[in-house]
Design a protein around this motif. Structure first.
Motif, PDB file in Angstrom:
ATOM      1  N   VAL A 297     -29.369  23.683  39.074  1.00 30.96           N
ATOM      2  CA  VAL A 297     -28.772  22.691  40.257  1.00 30.96           C
ATOM      3  C   VAL A 297     -27.666  23.542  40.865  1.00 30.96           C
ATOM      4  N   THR A 298     -26.638  24.227  40.230  1.00 29.78           N
ATOM      5  CA  THR A 298     -25.538  25.018  40.754  1.00 29.78           C
ATOM      6  C   THR A 298     -26.171  26.232  41.425  1.00 29.78           C
ATOM      7  N   ASN A 299     -27.115  26.795  40.917  1.00 29.66           N
ATOM      8  CA  ASN A 299     -27.579  27.932  41.638  1.00 29.66           C
ATOM      9  C   ASN A 299     -28.246  27.310  43.068  1.00 29.66           C
ATOM     10  N   VAL A 300     -28.943  26.331  43.265  1.00 30.10           N
ATOM     11  CA  VAL A 300     -29.287  25.760  44.529  1.00 30.10           C
ATOM     12  C   VAL A 300     -28.236  25.275  45.368  1.00 30.10           C
ATOM     13  N   LYS A 354     -17.883  19.935  50.533  1.00 28.44           N
ATOM     14  CA  LYS A 354     -16.856  20.873  49.397  1.00 28.44           C
ATOM     15  C   LYS A 354     -17.718  20.756  48.044  1.00 28.44           C
ATOM     16  N   PRO A 355     -18.116  21.629  47.454  1.00 33.60           N
ATOM     17  CA  PRO A 355     -18.610  21.683  46.045  1.00 33.60           C
ATOM     18  C   PRO A 355     -17.541  21.940  44.994  1.00 33.60           C
ATOM     19  N   GLY A 356     -17.884  21.951  43.893  1.00 39.86           N
ATOM     20  CA  GLY A 356     -16.905  22.226  42.784  1.00 39.86           C
ATOM     21  C   GLY A 356     -16.206  21.291  42.023  1.00 39.86           C
ATOM     22  N   HIS A 363     -17.371  17.368  38.188  1.00 38.62           N
ATOM     23  CA  HIS A 363     -17.587  18.692  38.892  1.00 38.62           C
ATOM     24  C   HIS A 363     -19.168  18.824  39.226  1.00 38.62           C
ATOM     25  N   GLY A 364     -19.462  19.492  40.194  1.00 42.38           N
ATOM     26  CA  GLY A 364     -20.791  19.388  40.556  1.00 42.38           C
ATOM     27  C   GLY A 364     -20.771  20.372  42.009  1.00 42.38           C
ATOM     28  N   VAL A 365     -22.055  20.084  42.642  1.00 44.12           N
ATOM     29  CA  VAL A 365     -22.147  20.882  43.955  1.00 44.12           C
ATOM     30  C   VAL A 365     -22.707  19.937  45.037  1.00 44.12           C
ATOM     31  N   HIS A 549     -11.743  29.524  43.313  1.00 43.45           N
ATOM     32  CA  HIS A 549     -12.999  28.399  43.323  1.00 43.45           C
ATOM     33  C   HIS A 549     -13.708  29.124  44.419  1.00 43.45           C
ATOM     34  N   ARG A 550     -15.100  28.827  44.260  1.00 44.25           N
ATOM     35  CA  ARG A 550     -15.971  29.234  45.297  1.00 44.25           C
ATOM     36  C   ARG A 550     -16.162  28.194  46.449  1.00 44.25           C
ATOM     37  N   GLY A 551     -16.626  28.352  47.548  1.00 54.74           N
ATOM     38  CA  GLY A 551     -16.747  27.360  48.428  1.00 54.74           C
ATOM     39  C   GLY A 551     -15.714  27.320  49.521  1.00 54.74           C
ATOM     40  N   VAL A 552     -15.855  26.328  50.364  1.00 51.09           N
ATOM     41  CA  VAL A 552     -14.543  25.901  51.349  1.00 51.09           C
ATOM     42  C   VAL A 552     -13.261  25.594  51.000  1.00 51.09           C
ATOM     43  N   ALA A 553     -12.266  26.114  51.231  1.00 48.80           N
ATOM     44  CA  ALA A 553     -10.712  25.661  50.817  1.00 48.80           C
ATOM     45  C   ALA A 553     -10.300  25.162  51.998  1.00 48.80           C
ATOM     46  N   VAL A 554      -9.660  24.161  51.794  1.00 46.42           N
ATOM     47  CA  VAL A 554      -8.950  23.200  53.019  1.00 46.42           C
ATOM     48  C   VAL A 554      -7.561  23.080  52.708  1.00 46.42           C
ATOM     49  N   LEU A 555      -6.606  23.517  53.738  1.00 44.13           N
ATOM     50  CA  LEU A 555      -5.182  23.247  53.448  1.00 44.13           C
ATOM     51  C   LEU A 555      -4.679  22.321  54.194  1.00 44.13           C
ATOM     52  N   ASP A 556      -4.362  21.149  53.812  1.00 47.52           N
ATOM     53  CA  ASP A 556      -3.907  20.139  54.536  1.00 47.52           C
ATOM     54  C   ASP A 556      -2.220  20.511  55.052  1.00 47.52           C
ATOM     55  N   ILE A 557      -2.049  20.257  56.120  1.00 48.52           N
ATOM     56  CA  ILE A 557      -0.594  20.293  56.507  1.00 48.52           C
ATOM     57  C   ILE A 557      -0.109  19.131  57.114  1.00 48.52           C
ATOM     58  N   PRO A 558       1.301  18.767  57.112  1.00 47.52           N
ATOM     59  CA  PRO A 558       1.819  17.609  57.868  1.00 47.52           C
ATOM     60  C   PRO A 558       1.514  17.555  59.186  1.00 47.52           C
ATOM     61  N   PRO A 559       1.395  16.382  59.856  1.00 46.11           N
ATOM     62  CA  PRO A 559       1.142  16.414  61.194  1.00 46.11           C
ATOM     63  C   PRO A 559       1.933  17.212  61.991  1.00 46.11           C
ATOM     64  N   THR A 560       1.360  18.483  62.695  1.00 44.18           N
ATOM     65  CA  THR A 560       2.213  19.269  63.567  1.00 44.18           C
ATOM     66  C   THR A 560       1.732  19.729  64.731  1.00 44.18           C
TER      67      THR A 560
END
Length: 603
Positions: A297-300, A354-356, A363-365, A549-560
């Motif tokens: 499953v993680t390979n898929v 987002k996985p991981g 944990h999962g994908v 970690h693999r996959g997309v990384a999201v950096l939230d910031i204060p409303p700017t």
């Protein structure tokens, strides 16, 4: 299930159009290199995996006489249909036959006119190719490069004199050059005999093959054949396989050990028996269901193919525990197959959630349908310790969530970039893979790519900052191994509201330290700055560390509200002992978001 070329092209064009509209990364365009994209790869790209069979003269009980081995195989009732049926139970699309193997006696399971090692009178290979083709599967032939085990067990498996007589000159098959010539001849014999073969799975390179341009000649003679190499990313080949990787946490998350970035084809080859050899030695080890299904499953979930190795006995039957696992897997996978077939890994170049590592130990994908970009699946492989699951939505507006097996509607809410599933019964998690089907209505909130330009404080030649926002995952920004570097978004003449910065770092390194010289080249320390004029930056609006970690990384910031956003990278994960990846930073795609999807349903 085979994805036709036409369907794949439609998938590519739809995704590209959607990405252009929303300003988020798209699939790669036309191939820049034939070894990355080629029509011969379509079958592999649409496959989930294969069945890997090591079977030869040294399969227990071991034989040293070729004729005795062949006769005992036939007398035992060997039939190719048995292997095809086992491959179908595992829901695989191809078989790899490893008989011409350095540890199995170098036997050739076809009637060869080339002397030098065991060759059968019965055409086992031809029968397997035909039986697999009849069921829509393909057969790929394993070829070894290695003569070093020529006298294993005190028996000489290679006949240099017979081959020398055949060639009219002395050739020592126990040397790499001599064996390279012998195996080279066998490649061509196989190509001439088996037009329906799927290709070759090669266990490392041989200098003789390379000096004689073997791989190019294979493509010329059999344009539909694919080539895979074990543990070596040989550029001319279609796919790199990664053998029996371990040491990651959780142990089933095989893609953590993959070091080749998509869209390059990658494969994970691993043993289903928990212990023992790649071939049958007389034992019948257990098959760890959670480990094996988790790997599949993680390979898929990372668009990696699974080549699952089982130890066929002399007559082709599988040991009872492997056979029992296959029967179990057949029914188990049927119930969730839509989430594993005709999908790509989510959180990478194909979009998706987002996985991981999620909340409360879960944990999962995730996977995303090739045919319907608004159909996603969340695979929870390690259940969480609460009744609420939180997954980053990657900009998708969710309209419905259901339990894939039961069809039950799952209550959810969505805000701040997170999809939250609620009222999940703690006692009803599947022991291997709980699957939620997620329906979305496109992506929203991302600032279109044509709304900003990119610059960087450093860049390697051929990998400028603009490549980090061009929608092409075959290009990337490379920081040129600068200790501290930055990537800047210029939003033009008008300031805009910004809520987050998202990244797909290049997945060309492992995500955990496998050794001192094989480590992760991902961002560790970072700061995010905002500016109205591109000159005065002030203090960071966000600073912290990212896990490897693999996959997309999201950096939230204060409303700017700003005209310029800068990501400053203060360090990466690789230690100085890894001289290849130390201070290396590559980003496939980066984008900004002005808002998050908001919504929910009570179920």
């Amino acid at each position: 299930m085979t994805l036709t070329t036409g369907v794949r092209r439609r998938f590519l064009s739809v995704l590209a159009a959607l990405a252009l509209l929303l300003g988020v990364p798209a699939l790669p365009g036309p191939a820049a290199r034939a070894d990355v994209h080629h029509p011969r790869q379509d079958f592999l790209r649409s496959s989930v995996g294969g069945l890997f069979l090591h079977w030869g003269e040294r399969t227990a009980p071991a034989h040293t006489d070729c004729r005795d081995w062949e006769n005992d195989v036939t007398a035992g009732g060997w039939t190719p249909d048995r292997w095809v049926q086992e491959a179908q139970k595992l829901h695989t699309q191809y078989l790899v036959l490893a008989t011409f193997h350095s540890r199995l006696g170098y036997a050739r399971p076809w009637p060869s006119t080339i002397p030098g090692s065991c060759s059968t009178r019965r055409d086992f290979l031809g029968e397997l190719i035909a039986a697999a083709k009849a069921k829509g599967l393909r057969t790929i032939l394993y070829m070894t490069d290695d003569p070093q085990w020529h006298d294993e067990g005190g028996h000489e498996w290679l006949d240099s004199k017979a081959y020398s007589d055949h060639k009219g000159r002395d050739v020592d098959l126990t040397t790499r050059d001599g064996f390279g010539e012998f195996s080279y001849d066998n490649f061509f014999e196989v190509m001439d005999r088996y037009p329906d073969l799927g290709g070759f799975w090669i266990d490392n390179d041989n200098a003789y093959w390379e000096s004689h341009d073997l791989y190019r000649k294979i493509y010329e003679r059999r344009p539909h054949y694919t080539l895979s190499n074990n543990n070596e990313d040989t550029p001319i080949m279609d796919m790199i396989s990664n053998e029996q990787k371990t040491g990651m946490t959780p142990p089933y998350d095989y893609p953590q050990a993959i070091y080749t970035a998509a869209p390059r084809l990658t494969e994970a080859d691993f043993k289903l028996p928990s212990t023992g050899s790649w071939w049958y030695t007389g034992s019948d080890p257990e098959v760890d269901r959670k480990l094996t299904l988790g790997r599949l499953v993680t390979n898929v979930g990372s668009s990696v193919k699974s080549l699952m190795a089982e130890t066929a006995m002399l007559n082709g039957e599988l040991p009872s525990r492997q056979a029992a696992f296959n029967t179990f897997a057949d029914g188990y996978l049927d119930r969730i197959w839509e989430s594993l077939s005709a999908v790509e890994g989510g959180g990478y170049l194909y979009g998706g959630l987002k996985p991981g590592f999620w909340n409360d130990g879960a944990h999962g994908v995730t996977t995303v349908s090739r045919a319907d970009l608004d159909r996603h699946y969340i695979h929870v492989l390690t259940p969480l310790g609460s009744s609420t699951l939180k997954v980053r939505d990657n900009g998708y507006r969710v309209t419905a969530v259901t339990d894939l097996r039961t069809g039950e509607r799952i209550p959810f809410s969505q805000s701040g970039g997170t999809l939250t599933l609620t009222d999940l019964a703690l006692g009803t998690w599947d022991p291997y893979d709980t699957v939620f089907k997620v329906t979305t209505a496109g992506r929203e909130g991302a600032i279109p790519r044509d709304g900003y330009t990119m610059s960087a404080s450093s860049a390697a030649g051929g990998h400028p900052a603009s490549a980090a926002a061009d929608g092409d995952y075959e290009t990337y920004w490379d920081s040129d191994r600068t200790a501290s570097t930055s990537l800047t978004f210029d939003l033009g003449t008008a300031a805009r509201k910004v809520r987050y910065l998202s990244l797909n770092q290049r997945e060309d390194s492992v995500s955990y330290p496998r050794s001192g010289t094989e480590q992760s080249a991902r961002i560790k320390g970072y700061r995010v700055y905002a500016s109205t004029d591109g000159t005065h930056w002030g203090t960071p609006v966000k600073a912290g560390t990212l896990p490897s970690h693999r996959g997309v990384a999201v950096l939230d910031i204060p409303p700017t509200t700003a005209r310029h956003i800068r990501l400053e990278v203060t360090g990466t994960h690789a230690a100085s002992t890894d001289t290849t990846r130390y201070q290396r930073l590559r980003i496939d795609e980066a984008w900004l978001g002005a808002s998050y999807p908001v919504g929910g349903s009570s179920g």
